[in-house]
Design a protein around this motif. Structure first.
Motif, mmCIF file in Angstrom:
data_model
loop_
_atom_site.group_PDB
_atom_site.id
_atom_site.type_symbol
_atom_site.label_atom_id
_atom_site.label_comp_id
_atom_site.label_asym_id
_atom_site.label_seq_id
_atom_site.Cartn_x
_atom_site.Cartn_y
_atom_site.Cartn_z
ATOM 1 N N GLU A 90 -6.523 -1.009 7.830
ATOM 2 C CA GLU A 90 -5.185 -1.259 7.576
ATOM 3 C C GLU A 90 -4.877 -0.736 6.207
ATOM 4 O O GLU A 90 -4.080 -0.443 6.112
ATOM 5 N N ILE A 91 -5.706 -1.211 5.328
ATOM 6 C CA ILE A 91 -6.222 -1.234 3.950
ATOM 7 C C ILE A 91 -6.033 0.977 3.701
ATOM 8 O O ILE A 91 -5.183 1.486 3.044
ATOM 9 N N GLY A 92 -6.794 1.674 4.460
ATOM 10 C CA GLY A 92 -7.620 2.075 4.775
ATOM 11 C C GLY A 92 -5.963 3.669 5.238
ATOM 12 O O GLY A 92 -5.683 4.500 4.662
ATOM 13 N N GLU A 93 -5.200 2.595 6.228
ATOM 14 C CA GLU A 93 -4.319 3.662 6.822
ATOM 15 C C GLU A 93 -3.068 3.672 5.517
ATOM 16 O O GLU A 93 -2.376 5.088 5.602
ATOM 17 N N ILE A 94 -2.517 2.426 4.886
ATOM 18 C CA ILE A 94 -2.088 2.638 3.682
ATOM 19 C C ILE A 94 -2.082 3.707 2.345
ATOM 20 O O ILE A 94 -1.742 4.564 2.226
ATOM 21 N N LEU A 95 -3.266 3.857 2.397
ATOM 22 C CA LEU A 95 -3.608 4.456 1.077
ATOM 23 C C LEU A 95 -4.040 6.279 1.271
ATOM 24 O O LEU A 95 -4.012 7.226 0.481
ATOM 25 N N GLU A 96 -4.454 6.015 3.080
ATOM 26 C CA GLU A 96 -4.712 7.215 3.258
ATOM 27 C C GLU A 96 -3.387 8.267 3.249
ATOM 28 O O GLU A 96 -3.466 9.216 2.785
ATOM 29 N N GLU A 97 -2.433 7.034 3.202
ATOM 30 C CA GLU A 97 -0.558 7.584 3.995
ATOM 31 C C GLU A 97 -0.539 7.650 1.772
ATOM 32 O O GLU A 97 0.138 8.884 1.703
ATOM 33 N N GLU A 147 -4.698 0.311 -7.149
ATOM 34 C CA GLU A 147 -3.976 0.533 -5.734
ATOM 35 C C GLU A 147 -4.109 -0.451 -3.902
ATOM 36 O O GLU A 147 -4.024 -0.360 -3.731
ATOM 37 N N VAL A 148 -6.022 -0.678 -4.337
ATOM 38 C CA VAL A 148 -6.430 -1.468 -3.230
ATOM 39 C C VAL A 148 -6.038 -2.948 -3.153
ATOM 40 O O VAL A 148 -5.506 -3.650 -2.319
ATOM 41 N N MET A 149 -5.781 -3.232 -4.744
ATOM 42 C CA MET A 149 -5.647 -4.690 -4.589
ATOM 43 C C MET A 149 -3.234 -4.938 -4.362
ATOM 44 O O MET A 149 -3.499 -6.052 -4.014
ATOM 45 N N ARG A 150 -3.243 -3.586 -4.741
ATOM 46 C CA ARG A 150 -1.638 -3.711 -4.324
ATOM 47 C C ARG A 150 -1.531 -4.105 -3.050
ATOM 48 O O ARG A 150 -0.272 -5.064 -2.438
ATOM 49 N N VAL A 151 -2.308 -3.308 -2.704
ATOM 50 C CA VAL A 151 -1.742 -2.910 -0.728
ATOM 51 C C VAL A 151 -2.853 -4.499 -0.366
ATOM 52 O O VAL A 151 -1.528 -5.639 0.699
ATOM 53 N N VAL A 152 -3.523 -5.392 -0.961
ATOM 54 C CA VAL A 152 -3.948 -6.846 -0.305
ATOM 55 C C VAL A 152 -3.561 -8.013 -0.713
ATOM 56 O O VAL A 152 -2.898 -9.032 -0.179
ATOM 57 N N TRP A 153 -2.649 -7.506 -2.449
ATOM 58 C CA TRP A 153 -1.219 -9.000 -2.778
ATOM 59 C C TRP A 153 -0.554 -8.676 -1.872
ATOM 60 O O TRP A 153 0.163 -10.025 -1.760
ATOM 61 N N THR A 154 -0.370 -7.359 -1.339
ATOM 62 C CA THR A 154 1.187 -7.075 -0.420
ATOM 63 C C THR A 154 0.945 -8.222 0.782
ATOM 64 O O THR A 154 2.406 -8.587 1.278
ATOM 65 N N THR A 155 -0.424 -7.549 1.692
ATOM 66 C CA THR A 155 -0.628 -8.049 2.968
ATOM 67 C C THR A 155 -1.902 -8.710 2.820
ATOM 68 O O THR A 155 -2.878 -8.282 2.811
ATOM 69 N N GLU A 188 -4.025 9.898 0.369
ATOM 70 C CA GLU A 188 -4.961 10.880 0.666
ATOM 71 C C GLU A 188 -5.925 10.469 0.885
ATOM 72 O O GLU A 188 -6.990 11.429 0.644
ATOM 73 N N TRP A 189 -6.787 9.574 0.982
ATOM 74 C CA TRP A 189 -8.187 9.018 0.566
ATOM 75 C C TRP A 189 -8.424 9.242 2.262
ATOM 76 O O TRP A 189 -7.515 8.368 3.262
ATOM 77 N N LYS A 190 -9.753 9.288 2.176
ATOM 78 C CA LYS A 190 -10.659 8.825 3.590
ATOM 79 C C LYS A 190 -11.014 7.477 3.448
ATOM 80 O O LYS A 190 -11.417 6.640 2.507
ATOM 81 N N LEU A 191 -10.818 6.713 4.454
ATOM 82 C CA LEU A 191 -11.191 5.218 5.051
ATOM 83 C C LEU A 191 -12.735 5.290 4.479
ATOM 84 O O LEU A 191 -12.731 4.168 3.469
ATOM 85 N N ALA A 192 -13.806 6.234 4.369
ATOM 86 C CA ALA A 192 -14.724 5.853 3.707
ATOM 87 C C ALA A 192 -14.380 5.596 2.066
ATOM 88 O O ALA A 192 -15.608 4.562 1.343
ATOM 89 N N THR A 193 -14.070 6.572 1.222
ATOM 90 C CA THR A 193 -13.144 6.285 -0.259
ATOM 91 C C THR A 193 -13.037 4.540 0.224
ATOM 92 O O THR A 193 -12.806 4.143 -1.708
ATOM 93 N N THR A 194 -12.101 4.256 0.897
ATOM 94 C CA THR A 194 -10.849 2.684 0.505
ATOM 95 C C THR A 194 -11.810 1.660 0.479
ATOM 96 O O THR A 194 -12.086 0.792 -0.359
ATOM 97 N N ASP A 200 -11.480 -9.370 7.833
ATOM 98 C CA ASP A 200 -11.155 -9.715 6.432
ATOM 99 C C ASP A 200 -10.755 -10.378 5.241
ATOM 100 O O ASP A 200 -11.689 -10.614 4.925
ATOM 101 N N TYR A 201 -9.733 -9.242 4.988
ATOM 102 C CA TYR A 201 -9.724 -9.364 3.579
ATOM 103 C C TYR A 201 -7.949 -10.805 2.582
ATOM 104 O O TYR A 201 -6.762 -9.883 3.130
ATOM 105 N N TYR A 202 -8.744 -11.284 1.809
ATOM 106 C CA TYR A 202 -7.897 -12.229 1.443
ATOM 107 C C TYR A 202 -8.154 -11.767 -0.126
ATOM 108 O O TYR A 202 -9.282 -11.256 -1.212
#
Ligand SMILES: [Zn+2]
Length: 142
Positions: free
Chosen positions: A27-34, A12-20, A37-43, A66-68
């Motif tokens: 920013e990753i946390g905001e997408i995955l919270e949506e 799930e995290v990789m898909r976000v970073v591959w996209t953006t 429903e993960w807390k930022l700490a989980t992400t 920044d993550y790549y």
């Protein structure tokens, strides 16, 4: 080629970073919270694991990171598919792929591509696929 296993949560995290990318953990946390429903700490924990595994790289920009992606999406999907098929007897790969195609929603273009590929493969296909399994792990050699 590296033998890195990615968990479903890490995908799930990789898909976000591959996209953006570059992208911050917030920013990753905001997408995955949506979505998850993960807390930022989980992400953040997942991001840390992916950095350790060499799947993500990070650069500091002022006080933030920044993550790549450190690996490409195409290669990672291919590795995951190869790893799945390596767990099946070579004689069962055909029926496994058939099952995957049956269960997939595919466009007419996708099917045209598959049809072309199948025609090509037919030209050099063996009459029979040989089983390379360890005796006791399949019934081919009975
Ligand atoms: Zn076998």
């Amino acid at each position: 080629m590296q033998e890195t296993q990615i968990s479903p949560a890490e995908w799930e995290v990789m898909r976000v970073v591959w996209t953006t990318h570059p992208i911050t953990s917030k920013e990753i946390g905001e997408i995955l919270e949506e979505k998850m429903e993960w807390k930022l700490a989980t992400t953040k924990t997942l991001i840390g694991r992916l950095v350790k595994k060499g799947m993500l790289r990070t650069e500091s920009r002022g006080r933030q990171f920044d993550y790549y992606p450190a690996v490409s999406e195409v290669n990672s999907v291919k590795e995951a598919a190869d790893s799945l098929l390596s767990q099946v007897c070579t004689k069962k790969i055909g029926s496994t792929l058939k099952m995957m195609i049956e269960d997939s929603v595919l466009s007419k273009d996708d099917l045209d591509d598959l049809e072309k590929l199948i025609q090509q493969k037919k030209e050099t296909a063996p009459d029979e696929v040989k089983c390379g399994c360890t005796p006791g792990q399949c019934t081919c050699k009975h």
